[in-house]
Design an enzyme around this catalytic site. Structure first.
Site, PDB file in Angstrom:
ATOM      1  N   HIS A  68      10.258  23.849 -58.624  1.00  0.00           N
ATOM      2  CA  HIS A  68       8.873  23.668 -59.080  1.00  0.00           C
ATOM      3  C   HIS A  68       8.047  24.960 -59.013  1.00  0.00           C
ATOM      4  O   HIS A  68       6.811  24.902 -59.066  1.00  0.00           O
ATOM      5  CB  HIS A  68       8.172  22.598 -58.236  1.00  0.00           C
ATOM      6  CG  HIS A  68       8.693  21.208 -58.466  1.00  0.00           C
ATOM      7  ND1 HIS A  68       8.455  20.515 -59.628  1.00  0.00           N
ATOM      8  CD2 HIS A  68       9.448  20.392 -57.696  1.00  0.00           C
ATOM      9  CE1 HIS A  68       9.040  19.319 -59.555  1.00  0.00           C
ATOM     10  NE2 HIS A  68       9.659  19.221 -58.392  1.00  0.00           N
ATOM     11  N   HIS A 154      17.916  25.679 -51.794  1.00  0.00           N
ATOM     12  CA  HIS A 154      17.056  24.644 -52.354  1.00  0.00           C
ATOM     13  C   HIS A 154      17.849  23.801 -53.348  1.00  0.00           C
ATOM     14  O   HIS A 154      18.123  24.238 -54.476  1.00  0.00           O
ATOM     15  CB  HIS A 154      15.870  25.325 -53.042  1.00  0.00           C
ATOM     16  CG  HIS A 154      14.765  24.388 -53.388  1.00  0.00           C
ATOM     17  ND1 HIS A 154      13.784  24.031 -52.494  1.00  0.00           N
ATOM     18  CD2 HIS A 154      14.496  23.722 -54.531  1.00  0.00           C
ATOM     19  CE1 HIS A 154      12.951  23.187 -53.080  1.00  0.00           C
ATOM     20  NE2 HIS A 154      13.358  22.969 -54.320  1.00  0.00           N
ATOM     21  N   HIS A 179      14.160  20.880 -50.477  1.00  0.00           N
ATOM     22  CA  HIS A 179      14.127  20.147 -51.756  1.00  0.00           C
ATOM     23  C   HIS A 179      14.291  18.627 -51.611  1.00  0.00           C
ATOM     24  O   HIS A 179      13.675  17.900 -52.383  1.00  0.00           O
ATOM     25  CB  HIS A 179      15.175  20.675 -52.744  1.00  0.00           C
ATOM     26  CG  HIS A 179      15.242  19.919 -54.051  1.00  0.00           C
ATOM     27  ND1 HIS A 179      14.308  20.084 -55.047  1.00  0.00           N
ATOM     28  CD2 HIS A 179      16.115  18.993 -54.514  1.00  0.00           C
ATOM     29  CE1 HIS A 179      14.620  19.298 -56.083  1.00  0.00           C
ATOM     30  NE2 HIS A 179      15.702  18.621 -55.774  1.00  0.00           N
TER      31      HIS A 179
END
Ligand SMILES: [Fe+2]
Ligand SMILES: [Fe+2]
Length: 269
Positions: A68, A154, A179
């Site tokens: 993100h 992640h 994550h």
């Protein structure tokens, strides 16, 4: 050296906990260096420059992002100015910012921080994280060029995270997953001296579905239909992460402890 990593800060609840409690946690642990993953700090999607500044002011030395990373578009410019924010090493080739950097602690010791994205079950294909981190760890040798090295892995899959831990074993002080927003109970020191935890968990409200208000994600699972947007849950957040003590000469871990503080999760001992 004493290193603290905190998992994904989730929305307003996560930010509020960081702003009000990170300084106290940092001083009670005597942490020399603190890394906070903040890829979901702004409304659960990405990180705005203002929220990044608040987290850095609250006691984070470095912020890592994730898939993100650039959901908040202002981050595309801001990450070029603010070197304390890292995006994944193996993000899109054209992405701004950096995926690994060497920082200095207050006492002048050097700490490498790097983040990689996994490939298994992720929404977009990313480049191979194993070769990406290999180059960084060969350039910044633990116990030589840097006194400590922190790798944020992640991704979704526990298997891929464990493989990354072993791939970096003896070459990083700490490999910690982010994550999934749920802490795993497997904090350990691997065979060659790297502290490891599959996922640090999030800094967010656990009365939720991985940090989001329960209603909409439950509706989508149960009915297969969406009615609204996901919004971050707003209850008191648990700060979740991994605390590692290292030998300054070798950079390897001598002690490891999971951190769960405040909110709804059972506290770590
Ligand atoms: Fe996240
Ligand atoms: Fe993520």
């Amino acid at each position: 050296m004493k290193l603290l990593f905190l998992g994904d800060v989730m929305g307003r609840a996560g930010r509020a906990a960081i702003v009000s409690r990170l300084a106290g946690l940092r001083s009670s642990l005597g942490a020399d260096f603190v890394v906070v993953n903040a890829e979901n700090a702004t409304s659960g999607v990405g990180l705005s420059p203002g929220h990044a500044e608040a987290i850095l002011s609250a006691g984070a030395d470095v912020i890592t992002l994730g898939d993100h990373a650039f959901d908040q578009k202002d981050m595309l410019q801001f990450i070029e100015r603010e070197t304390r924010i890292l995006r994944p090493l193996n993000f899109a080739k054209a992405a701004p910012g950096s995926g690994a950097r060497v920082y200095a602690t207050a006492s002048g010791r050097k700490v490498l921080v790097a983040q990689v994205l996994g490939q298994v079950f992720m929404k977009r294909p990313f480049d191979d994280p194993f070769s990406a981190i290999d180059g960084v760890l060969k350039a910044q040798r633990l116990g030589a060029g840097v006194q400590a090295a922190i790798v944020d892995m992640h991704c979704e899959a526990t298997s891929e995270k464990m493989a990354m831990g072993h791939w970096c074993d003896g070459r990083a002080s700490m490999v910690v997953g982010s994550h999934t927003h749920v802490p795993t109970a497997d904090a350990t020191i691997l065979a060659e001296g790297t502290a490891y935890q599959t996922d640090a968990g999030m800094c967010g409200d656990y009365d939720s579905v991985i940090g989001m208000e329960k209603g909409e994600p439950m509706r989508r699972f149960i009915t297969g239909m969406s009615k609204g947007r996901f919004t971050p849950a707003t209850g008191d957040a648990t700060l979740c992460g991994l605390f590692v003590e290292t030998d300054d000469k070798t950079g390897k871990a001598t002690a490891v402890r999971m951190i769960r503080e405040g909110g709804r999760l059972s506290p770590s001992a």
